[in-house]
Structure formats: C-alpha cells, structure tokens
Design an enzyme around this catalytic site. Structure first.
Site, short mmCIF file in Angstrom:
data_model
loop_
_atom_site.label_atom_id
_atom_site.label_comp_id
_atom_site.label_asym_id
_atom_site.label_seq_id
_atom_site.Cartn_x
_atom_site.Cartn_y
_atom_site.Cartn_z
N HIS A 11 59.62 9.96 74.66
CA HIS A 11 60.22 8.79 74.02
C HIS A 11 61.31 8.18 74.89
O HIS A 11 61.99 8.88 75.65
CB HIS A 11 60.74 9.11 72.62
CG HIS A 11 61.90 10.06 72.56
ND1 HIS A 11 63.20 9.63 72.63
CD2 HIS A 11 61.96 11.40 72.43
CE1 HIS A 11 64.01 10.68 72.53
NE2 HIS A 11 63.28 11.77 72.41
N ASP A 33 63.67 5.82 73.50
CA ASP A 33 64.89 5.51 72.75
C ASP A 33 65.88 6.66 72.94
O ASP A 33 65.49 7.81 73.16
CB ASP A 33 64.58 5.28 71.26
CG ASP A 33 63.92 6.48 70.59
OD1 ASP A 33 62.95 7.01 71.16
OD2 ASP A 33 64.38 6.90 69.52
N ASP A 72 66.86 13.82 77.41
CA ASP A 72 66.28 13.49 76.10
C ASP A 72 66.12 11.99 75.97
O ASP A 72 67.02 11.33 75.51
CB ASP A 72 67.19 14.06 75.00
CG ASP A 72 66.68 13.80 73.60
OD1 ASP A 72 65.50 13.45 73.45
OD2 ASP A 72 67.46 13.94 72.65
N GLU A 97 61.93 7.94 68.32
CA GLU A 97 62.01 9.36 67.97
C GLU A 97 63.32 9.71 67.29
O GLU A 97 63.36 10.49 66.35
CB GLU A 97 61.83 10.22 69.23
CG GLU A 97 61.66 11.72 68.94
CD GLU A 97 62.97 12.47 68.74
OE1 GLU A 97 62.95 13.51 68.05
OE2 GLU A 97 64.02 12.04 69.23
N GLU A 98 64.39 9.13 67.78
CA GLU A 98 65.72 9.54 67.32
C GLU A 98 66.04 9.06 65.91
O GLU A 98 66.95 9.58 65.28
CB GLU A 98 66.81 9.03 68.29
CG GLU A 98 66.65 9.53 69.72
CD GLU A 98 66.92 11.03 69.87
OE1 GLU A 98 67.23 11.68 68.86
OE2 GLU A 98 66.80 11.53 71.00
N ASP A 101 59.95 17.38 74.73
CA ASP A 101 61.13 16.92 74.00
C ASP A 101 61.68 18.07 73.16
O ASP A 101 62.17 17.86 72.05
CB ASP A 101 60.75 15.73 73.12
CG ASP A 101 61.96 15.00 72.55
OD1 ASP A 101 63.01 15.00 73.22
OD2 ASP A 101 61.85 14.47 71.43
ZN LIG Z 1 64.25 13.65 72.05
#
Ligand SMILES: [Zn+2]
Length: 456
Positions: free
Chosen positions: A83, A85, A114, A148-149, A173
């Site tokens: 991801h 974001d 991340d 994702e976040e 992740d």
């Molecule tokens: Zn992540």
C-alpha cells in the site's frame, strides 16, 4: 544471472523511485473526483504506476482506489499486495518526514517501511523475474493499495468491481517469517438505560479512549447526602481514589495501558471501577447493570466469566478488552474489543456474548466483525514462503499467529510476509521511520524469490 543478482542490478533505480514517492505526503484526505482518498494518495498511486510503466509493464488504475501491474501468462494469478497510503507524520521527527533523506545507509521518511519501501521493491522484483526469463506457470500481479491505514476500502472496491482474487499471495506489510494466523476481531458497543431513585446516584462515568487500548484511567461521580459522602469518600481499594465533591463524591481508578490484542499485559481501569461500584448502594436498575458487568467482565481478559473462553494451540486464548465506558445519570454505553483464536469462528463466541448482554437489558448499538485468518503451516503457501525465507536469510524461525490484524485479511488467500526482520526496531507509525538500504534490497530479493516460488 541469478535472481538475487538481477534484483541488485535494480538498486539505484529502486532507491530513486522510492525516494520520489516518499516525497509525496500520501495521507488520506477528503475525496475528490478520481481521488477517493485525496489528491496526495492519488499522486502517489500515479507515481508508482508510472514507475511500473517505465519498467515495461502495462498498468491498470482501479478508479484511484488501487492500481496494479502484472507479468506472465497462465490461468491462475499470484499476488503481492502493498500500500502507498501512509499515516500522518506526527511529532518528534529529527529529519523531514517527506524529505527522503539518505544517511547512515538508511532512507528516512514516512512510508519507508510501511509500506512504500516494500511496495516499490515489489515492482523491481517483478522486473528482475522478467529480466531473468524465469519460467512461470502463473501470472504475478503487484497490487498497490491506497487505503490500508484507514479502512481498506481500496481492496473492497477492487473486489466489488470484478478485481481478480489471487490463488495465493502475500502482503509485505507485517513481519517475517510468516504470519499464518490472525485472530478474529470483534468490536461491539452496548448501552443500557436506568432509572435512579436510591441514596447514591451516578452523575457521570467515563473511562478509556479506544476499544483496542486497555484503559489506564476511569472516573465516576455520584451525588448523595453529606453523611454518605463522608463515609463513601473514605473507602479504600487498591489503585483507586475516593474523594468528596460539593454534592457527593467521586471514584477514580487507575490501571495499566496495553494494546488491546494483549490485554493480559495491562490492568483495566474500567473493570476496576465497576468492581468497586458493585459494592455501592446504587438504585436497583443501575445496581443490576453494574453487578452484571462486574460479574461477567470485571478485570478479566479472557472472557471466562462471560462464557466465551476459547483456546487453541496455534494462537492461544481468546482475549477480551473492555476499552471504553461513557455515561450519565440515565444511560451508559461501552465498547468492547475481543479476539477469538484462529481455529474458531464468530459463531463460537459472538452469539453467546451478545445474548447475555441482551438478557441483562443492554442494547447492542454496533458490532463489527473482522473474521480470523488462518492458513495451516503445512499448506503450499506457508511452506513456500518459509523455504524462501530460510534460503534468503539463513535464519530459521516458524510461522506465527498474532492477535492483531494485517492487510492480508482484506483479500482471500494472502498472508503477511515481511518486511520487518526478527529483532528489528519497531519503526512504522513512529517518528524517524527509516529503512536500511541493505534491508530494502534484502526485501526486494525475498519478494522476488517468493513471487517465483509461488508462480513457477
Ligand atoms: Zn502498512
């Protein structure tokens, strides 16, 4: 040329593309046309897809929700899901969070670990597989998520709009070696109303900040006559404080905070307060509700008294965290977060838990269930990823189960695999996030080897 060498040849290009993307602060912002998670997330997606295009892949943009590129032929598809974001930078940085500075053999910035680092690395891993002309039977798809976040609405959109489900795959992740079990997570909110006519009346009660955090403080205020207030404000209980107020008294309770997935490491201040309130001369309706909560939940973290205790050898015990309570003289509501072991199902605990609250006069205001994820250790996916991990790192280690949830839950047949190595400092979501360049390249090699292992 072997695959590891082919990946290393991409090193400068990979670092360059990653640093460009790190300079885009892709935190979710209000939706705009063609930018469902805000313009910065969209810019980050466009940049990553340009990178894939420059590597020679044809790319698909799923209406700004996600993007993907693919290599190979074949009926079946395996996937790597990353991801773009990021969480907000927050305070405490000693470098520019969006500066992509390089020093000490590290790249610094929000998203390095991340999850931009692993996501961009996956694009170059795919290019290395193509450059080596390795024979593969399945298509390999790199999926680039954008949400994702803050809820994984990206993958939901992809699947709802005909996005292909991989037969196997992983998301870099989480952590190494392989997370093959993630407990099922249930967030439930209950409320209850009551009439008060006794000698001690509750004015308000408040404790906790979020369902997935063990509360470290809770407080309740009461009105009563002066004589009672004198007596009750002199009560004593460990880690509690009672004191007089102008028209009554208040009770404060202190606990120890911990993550909601490991409530046994904390002490629940709400459970402590309610247990103390169970001994007060409250009006009958409120007393019944408090007595129920003290008896069924109290300070327990495994659901035993609530009759939902579950245990398996793969992932351990059911854990329960009473995260918040908030209320006044007429009504209170509370949020509870509990997580069941990976070999069980919602049906093994949810209905029984809810029925008891219903019987005790509580209303369920909301319930969100994220199903468990479990792919057995002897499955092809887990054995393949473990083999790659051992070959590439020379490390041993076993697949593990966790109480938290990763991006892997958002799409079937996926597991979390990397990018954090055992013993690495926790850097995601913190100030001064960084990735060692050596670790970035090791991740790219592992991702390439794993892609090949799953697709060959
Ligand atoms: Zn992540």
């Amino acid at each position: 040329m072997n695959l590891n060498e082919a990946v290393l040849l991409q090193k400068d290009a990979l670092i360059g593309a990653l640093c460009e993307n790190l300079r885009i602060p892709s935190v979710q912002r209000p939706a705009e046309p063609d930018a469902p998670y805000g313009v910065d997330v969209r810019r980050s997606l466009d940049h990553a897809l340009e990178t894939a295009k420059a590597l020679g892949f044809s790319v698909t943009n799923v209406d700004g929700h996600m993007g993907w590129c693919e290599y190979g032929d074949g009926e079946e598809m395996v996937a790597v899901l990353g991801h773009l974001d990021v969480v907000p930078a927050g305070d405490g940085w000693t470098v520019d969070p969006y500066g992509a500075e390089i020093s000490d053999g590290k790249i610094w910035g929000r998203g390095t670990v991340d999850d931009k680092g692993p996501s961009i690395a996956a694009l170059y891993a795919l290019a290395a597989i193509r450059d080596c002309e390795l024979p593969i039977k399945r298509r390999i798809r790199v999926l680039l998520g954008c949400n994702e976040e803050t809820g994984s609405a990206d993958v939901k959109y992809y699947l709802k709009n005909g996005g292909e489900t991989p037969v196997m795959g992983f998301t870099p992740d989480g952590e190494y070696p392989v997370i093959n079990g993630e407990k099922g997570i249930i967030n439930v909110t209950f409320s209850r109303t009551y009439r008060q006519d006794g000698p001690v009346k509750l004015v308000d009660i408040k404790g906790g900040s979020a369902p997935n955090v063990v509360p470290s403080y809770a407080c309740a205020r009461f009105v009563c006559d002066e004589k009672l207030a004198d007596r009750l404000s002199k009560l004593y209980a460990p880690s509690m404080k009672f004191s007089k107020t102008p028209d009554g008294f208040k009770a404060e309770s202190f606990g120890v905070s911990a993550h909601g997935s490991t409530p046994g490491l904390g002490e629940n201040a709400i459970g402590r307060l309610i247990t103390a309130m169970d001994a007060l001369p409250l009006s009958s309706e409120l007393a019944d509700a408090v007595h129920f909560l003290a008896g069924k939940l109290g300070m327990e973290t495994d659901g035993k008294s609530a009759g939902i205790y579950l245990h398996d050898d793969v992932s351990g015990e059911l854990t329960l965290n009473w995260g918040t309570i908030e209320g006044d003289a007429e009504k209170f509501s509370m949020k509870i977060n509990y997580r069941y072991p990976v070999t069980f199902r919602y049906e093994d605990c949810g209905p029984r838990f809810n029925a008891q609250f219903a019987e005790a006069g509580f209303t369920m205001d909301s319930e969100v269930h994220k199903a468990k994820l479990y792919i057995p250790a002897d499955s092809q996916l887990v054995t393949s990823l473990m083999k790659v991990y051992r070959q590439q790192t020379g490390l041993e280690g076993e697949p593990k189960s966790i109480g938290g949830g990763t991006y892997a839950k958002s799409i079937p047949n996926l597991l979390a695999f990397g990018p954090i190595f055992p013993g690495d400092e926790v850097r995601e979501h913190k100030p001064d996030e960084y990735i060692e360049i050596d670790n970035l390249m090791k991740n790219a090699q592992i991702i390439a080897a794993a892609m090949y292992e799953l697709a060959k």
